[in-house]
Design a protein around this motif. Structure first.
Motif, PDB file in Angstrom:
ATOM      1  N   SER A 151       0.826  -1.209   0.000  1.00 28.29           N
ATOM      2  CA  SER A 151       0.000   0.000   0.000  1.00 28.29           C
ATOM      3  C   SER A 151       0.860   1.258   0.000  1.00 28.29           C
ATOM      4  O   SER A 151       0.599   2.219  -0.740  1.00 28.29           O
ATOM      5  CB  SER A 151      -0.919   0.001   1.224  1.00 28.29           C
ATOM      6  OG  SER A 151      -1.718  -1.164   1.264  1.00 28.29           O
ATOM      7  N   ARG A 152       1.897   1.242   0.815  1.00 30.27           N
ATOM      8  CA  ARG A 152       2.771   2.418   0.952  1.00 30.27           C
ATOM      9  C   ARG A 152       3.461   2.767  -0.356  1.00 30.27           C
ATOM     10  O   ARG A 152       3.445   3.916  -0.792  1.00 30.27           O
ATOM     11  CB  ARG A 152       3.800   2.125   2.043  1.00 30.27           C
ATOM     12  CG  ARG A 152       4.920   3.139   2.150  1.00 30.27           C
ATOM     13  CD  ARG A 152       6.044   2.590   3.031  1.00 30.27           C
ATOM     14  NE  ARG A 152       7.113   3.559   3.202  1.00 30.27           N
ATOM     15  CZ  ARG A 152       8.279   3.266   3.769  1.00 30.27           C
ATOM     16  NH1 ARG A 152       8.513   2.048   4.222  1.00 30.27           N
ATOM     17  NH2 ARG A 152       9.219   4.203   3.882  1.00 30.27           N
ATOM     18  N   TRP A 153       4.067   1.766  -0.968  1.00 33.04           N
ATOM     19  CA  TRP A 153       4.873   2.058  -2.150  1.00 33.04           C
ATOM     20  C   TRP A 153       4.018   2.237  -3.400  1.00 33.04           C
ATOM     21  O   TRP A 153       4.419   2.951  -4.323  1.00 33.04           O
ATOM     22  CB  TRP A 153       5.923   0.972  -2.347  1.00 33.04           C
ATOM     23  CG  TRP A 153       6.920   0.946  -1.229  1.00 33.04           C
ATOM     24  CD1 TRP A 153       7.166  -0.068  -0.350  1.00 33.04           C
ATOM     25  CD2 TRP A 153       7.784   2.020  -0.832  1.00 33.04           C
ATOM     26  NE1 TRP A 153       8.122   0.294   0.556  1.00 33.04           N
ATOM     27  CE2 TRP A 153       8.530   1.569   0.288  1.00 33.04           C
ATOM     28  CE3 TRP A 153       8.008   3.311  -1.309  1.00 33.04           C
ATOM     29  CZ2 TRP A 153       9.478   2.355   0.929  1.00 33.04           C
ATOM     30  CZ3 TRP A 153       8.953   4.111  -0.673  1.00 33.04           C
ATOM     31  CH2 TRP A 153       9.675   3.635   0.429  1.00 33.04           C
ATOM     32  N   GLU A 157       4.503   5.660  -5.509  1.00 32.37           N
ATOM     33  CA  GLU A 157       4.729   5.677  -6.953  1.00 32.37           C
ATOM     34  C   GLU A 157       3.662   6.519  -7.654  1.00 32.37           C
ATOM     35  O   GLU A 157       3.975   7.305  -8.551  1.00 32.37           O
ATOM     36  CB  GLU A 157       4.707   4.259  -7.502  1.00 32.37           C
ATOM     37  CG  GLU A 157       4.970   4.217  -9.004  1.00 32.37           C
ATOM     38  CD  GLU A 157       4.647   2.878  -9.616  1.00 32.37           C
ATOM     39  OE1 GLU A 157       5.482   2.369 -10.392  1.00 32.37           O
ATOM     40  OE2 GLU A 157       3.555   2.342  -9.365  1.00 32.37           O
ATOM     41  N   HIS A 158       2.415   6.340  -7.246  1.00 32.06           N
ATOM     42  CA  HIS A 158       1.327   7.094  -7.875  1.00 32.06           C
ATOM     43  C   HIS A 158       1.561   8.596  -7.740  1.00 32.06           C
ATOM     44  O   HIS A 158       1.398   9.350  -8.716  1.00 32.06           O
ATOM     45  CB  HIS A 158       0.007   6.693  -7.230  1.00 32.06           C
ATOM     46  CG  HIS A 158      -1.184   7.415  -7.786  1.00 32.06           C
ATOM     47  ND1 HIS A 158      -1.612   7.274  -9.086  1.00 32.06           N
ATOM     48  CD2 HIS A 158      -2.043   8.304  -7.195  1.00 32.06           C
ATOM     49  CE1 HIS A 158      -2.673   8.038  -9.292  1.00 32.06           C
ATOM     50  NE2 HIS A 158      -2.951   8.664  -8.162  1.00 32.06           N
ATOM     51  N   GLU A 159       1.949   9.037  -6.581  1.00 32.52           N
ATOM     52  CA  GLU A 159       2.215  10.462  -6.373  1.00 32.52           C
ATOM     53  C   GLU A 159       3.400  10.926  -7.207  1.00 32.52           C
ATOM     54  O   GLU A 159       3.413  12.038  -7.736  1.00 32.52           O
ATOM     55  CB  GLU A 159       2.447  10.732  -4.891  1.00 32.52           C
ATOM     56  CG  GLU A 159       1.197  10.534  -4.040  1.00 32.52           C
ATOM     57  CD  GLU A 159       1.438  10.755  -2.561  1.00 32.52           C
ATOM     58  OE1 GLU A 159       2.627  10.773  -2.149  1.00 32.52           O
ATOM     59  OE2 GLU A 159       0.452  10.908  -1.817  1.00 32.52           O
ATOM     60  N   GLN A 160       4.410  10.061  -7.340  1.00 35.00           N
ATOM     61  CA  GLN A 160       5.581  10.409  -8.147  1.00 35.00           C
ATOM     62  C   GLN A 160       5.214  10.564  -9.622  1.00 35.00           C
ATOM     63  O   GLN A 160       5.651  11.498 -10.293  1.00 35.00           O
ATOM     64  CB  GLN A 160       6.646   9.319  -8.007  1.00 35.00           C
ATOM     65  CG  GLN A 160       7.896   9.518  -8.862  1.00 35.00           C
ATOM     66  CD  GLN A 160       8.821  10.566  -8.311  1.00 35.00           C
ATOM     67  OE1 GLN A 160       9.296  10.447  -7.195  1.00 35.00           O
ATOM     68  NE2 GLN A 160       9.095  11.607  -9.081  1.00 35.00           N
ATOM     69  N   LEU A 161       4.401   9.653 -10.140  1.00 35.04           N
ATOM     70  CA  LEU A 161       4.039   9.681 -11.556  1.00 35.04           C
ATOM     71  C   LEU A 161       3.282  10.950 -11.930  1.00 35.04           C
ATOM     72  O   LEU A 161       3.322  11.376 -13.098  1.00 35.04           O
ATOM     73  CB  LEU A 161       3.180   8.464 -11.908  1.00 35.04           C
ATOM     74  CG  LEU A 161       3.812   7.080 -11.769  1.00 35.04           C
ATOM     75  CD1 LEU A 161       2.836   6.010 -12.216  1.00 35.04           C
ATOM     76  CD2 LEU A 161       5.111   6.981 -12.537  1.00 35.04           C
ATOM     77  N   LYS A 178       6.295  -2.162  -4.322  1.00 41.42           N
ATOM     78  CA  LYS A 178       4.830  -2.290  -4.310  1.00 41.42           C
ATOM     79  C   LYS A 178       4.394  -3.724  -4.603  1.00 41.42           C
ATOM     80  O   LYS A 178       3.232  -4.082  -4.374  1.00 41.42           O
ATOM     81  CB  LYS A 178       4.208  -1.341  -5.337  1.00 41.42           C
ATOM     82  CG  LYS A 178       4.495  -1.701  -6.786  1.00 41.42           C
ATOM     83  CD  LYS A 178       3.831  -0.733  -7.746  1.00 41.42           C
ATOM     84  CE  LYS A 178       4.043  -1.167  -9.197  1.00 41.42           C
ATOM     85  NZ  LYS A 178       3.384  -0.259 -10.149  1.00 41.42           N
ATOM     86  N   VAL A 179       5.298  -4.547  -5.098  1.00 40.31           N
ATOM     87  CA  VAL A 179       4.976  -5.952  -5.367  1.00 40.31           C
ATOM     88  C   VAL A 179       5.082  -6.801  -4.104  1.00 40.31           C
ATOM     89  O   VAL A 179       5.079  -8.029  -4.175  1.00 40.31           O
ATOM     90  CB  VAL A 179       5.903  -6.540  -6.462  1.00 40.31           C
ATOM     91  CG1 VAL A 179       5.792  -5.755  -7.750  1.00 40.31           C
ATOM     92  CG2 VAL A 179       7.361  -6.571  -5.989  1.00 40.31           C
ATOM     93  N   ALA A 180       5.149  -6.153  -2.932  1.00 35.87           N
ATOM     94  CA  ALA A 180       5.403  -6.857  -1.670  1.00 35.87           C
ATOM     95  C   ALA A 180       4.392  -7.958  -1.390  1.00 35.87           C
ATOM     96  O   ALA A 180       4.705  -8.929  -0.690  1.00 35.87           O
ATOM     97  CB  ALA A 180       5.427  -5.865  -0.514  1.00 35.87           C
ATOM     98  N   PHE A 181       3.161  -7.839  -1.909  1.00 34.12           N
ATOM     99  CA  PHE A 181       2.181  -8.899  -1.662  1.00 34.12           C
ATOM    100  C   PHE A 181       2.687 -10.245  -2.161  1.00 34.12           C
ATOM    101  O   PHE A 181       2.283 -11.298  -1.632  1.00 34.12           O
ATOM    102  CB  PHE A 181       0.843  -8.564  -2.317  1.00 34.12           C
ATOM    103  CG  PHE A 181      -0.163  -9.671  -2.200  1.00 34.12           C
ATOM    104  CD1 PHE A 181      -0.757  -9.959  -0.972  1.00 34.12           C
ATOM    105  CD2 PHE A 181      -0.498 -10.458  -3.290  1.00 34.12           C
ATOM    106  CE1 PHE A 181      -1.673 -11.000  -0.851  1.00 34.12           C
ATOM    107  CE2 PHE A 181      -1.405 -11.496  -3.176  1.00 34.12           C
ATOM    108  CZ  PHE A 181      -1.999 -11.775  -1.953  1.00 34.12           C
ATOM    109  N   ALA A 182       3.566 -10.245  -3.150  1.00 38.18           N
ATOM    110  CA  ALA A 182       4.091 -11.511  -3.667  1.00 38.18           C
ATOM    111  C   ALA A 182       4.846 -12.300  -2.611  1.00 38.18           C
ATOM    112  O   ALA A 182       5.071 -13.510  -2.766  1.00 38.18           O
ATOM    113  CB  ALA A 182       5.002 -11.245  -4.873  1.00 38.18           C
TER     114      ALA A 182
END
Length: 322
Positions: A151-153, A157-161, A178-182
């Protein structure tokens, strides 16, 4: 991909669980589910090909490869086929939930009501994990860390884009987490087998895959990202500034990507990160990861060759039109 084929029966069994749940939803959720599955389908395999396409990371295959390692080392602690199918199904529910969120963040979703379908995905994810792994305090803690990292990353990233602030490599590597769920299905298996000490190795592998796929996704989707005004790491390096006229931006970006070879350079960097991931996978004992990596590197080589051809045509075109 050939490296996936031996595990397709398990994937199909997990899909059967998802399909049955979708079909049992009350109206109008059932119709929404059908529309959404159609949206993620491909022409050859339908929605069941979603996780095994050439562009997709090996999300649902990683726990299956780790299970094989556990079966080789200590068969008694490896999960049963039934538990494995439920774990893969839970993993699918989680990824579908994340895909729904990504669509909304990208503002590309044609149907915002799909957030309500996300409620079903999140519910099924938790229900399945709780049934088989909920008794482990260590796994609960690991799940929470992974979910917060995702959620954090994703938000960072969304804010950066959507900004023109500098985009250094350090930030890109952080956003790739952001792929941490993996990590979740792998850590579930580690907890079941009493191998929680492998968490750091699992995290390293997932982080490396996140960077590798993030770089490739920037390359494959650069035209879409530019049209959407998303200043990705690649487009930031190519000199794109949000708010400038699109035609001017496209010309400048093409010069950097093709004229200066930034596309090929980025694909080469992706391959380097893939090799790092392969080393981490070897340390985890994921024997099947090697064949997958060979296929992935061949795919990256093909993309790099195609980018090189376009670059050559670009340079020749510039020479003929001084």
């Amino acid at each position: 991909m050939h490296s996936y084929e031996a595990f397709q029966p398990t994937i199909d069994s997990a899909w059967e669980l998802l399909e049955a749940r979708f079909a049992a939803l009350p109206a109008p959720l059932d119709a929404l589910a059908r529309r959404w599955l159609a949206r993620i389908s491909d022409a050859e395999k339908g929605h069941r090909g979603y996780f095994s396409s050439q562009l997709a990371p090996p999300l649902v295959f990683l726990p299956l490869w780790l299970r094989e390692r556990l079966r080789r080392d200590r068969p008694a602690v490896a999960p049963s086929d039934e538990v494995t199918v439920r774990l893969v199904a839970a993993t699918m529910w989680g990824y579908l939930y994340i895909r729904i969120q990504d669509d909304l963040l990208d503002e590309s979703s044609p149907e915002r009501g799909q957030t309500l379908l996300g409620n079903v995905c999140g519910l099924e994810l938790v229900r399945l994990l709780e049934a088989d792994f909920g008794g482990s305090a260590a796994f609960r803690s690991a799940f929470e860390r992974a979910w917060i990292d995702f959620s954090r990353w994703t938000l960072a990233e969304h804010e950066q884009l959507l900004s023109n602030t500098p985009y250094p490599l350090e930030h890109f590597e952080q956003h790739a987490r952001k792929v941490a769920f993996a990590r979740v299905p792998l850590l579930a298996l580690c907890g079941l087998a009493g191998r929680t000490e492998l968490e750091s190795k699992v995290e390293a592998l997932i982080d490396q895959l996140g960077v590798a796929y993030g770089l490739t996704n920037d390359v494959v989707g650069w035209q879409r990202d530019l049209s959407n005004g998303h200043r990705t790491f690649l487009l930031a390096r190519a000199g794109f500034t949000r708010g400038e006229p699109l035609d001017e931006a496209r010309g400048k970006v093409r010069e950097a990507l093709y004229g200066h070879g930034l596309l090929v350079e980025t694909l080469e960097a992706s391959a380097q990160w893939q090799r790092r991931a392969a080393q981490s996978a070897e340390e985890l004992g994921l024997a099947e990861f090697a064949e997958y990596t060979r296929e992935r590197l061949a795919f990256l080589d093909t993309l790099a060759y195609e980018a090189s051809v376009v670059r050559l045509r670009w340079m020749l075109g510039k020479e003929s039109h001084p």
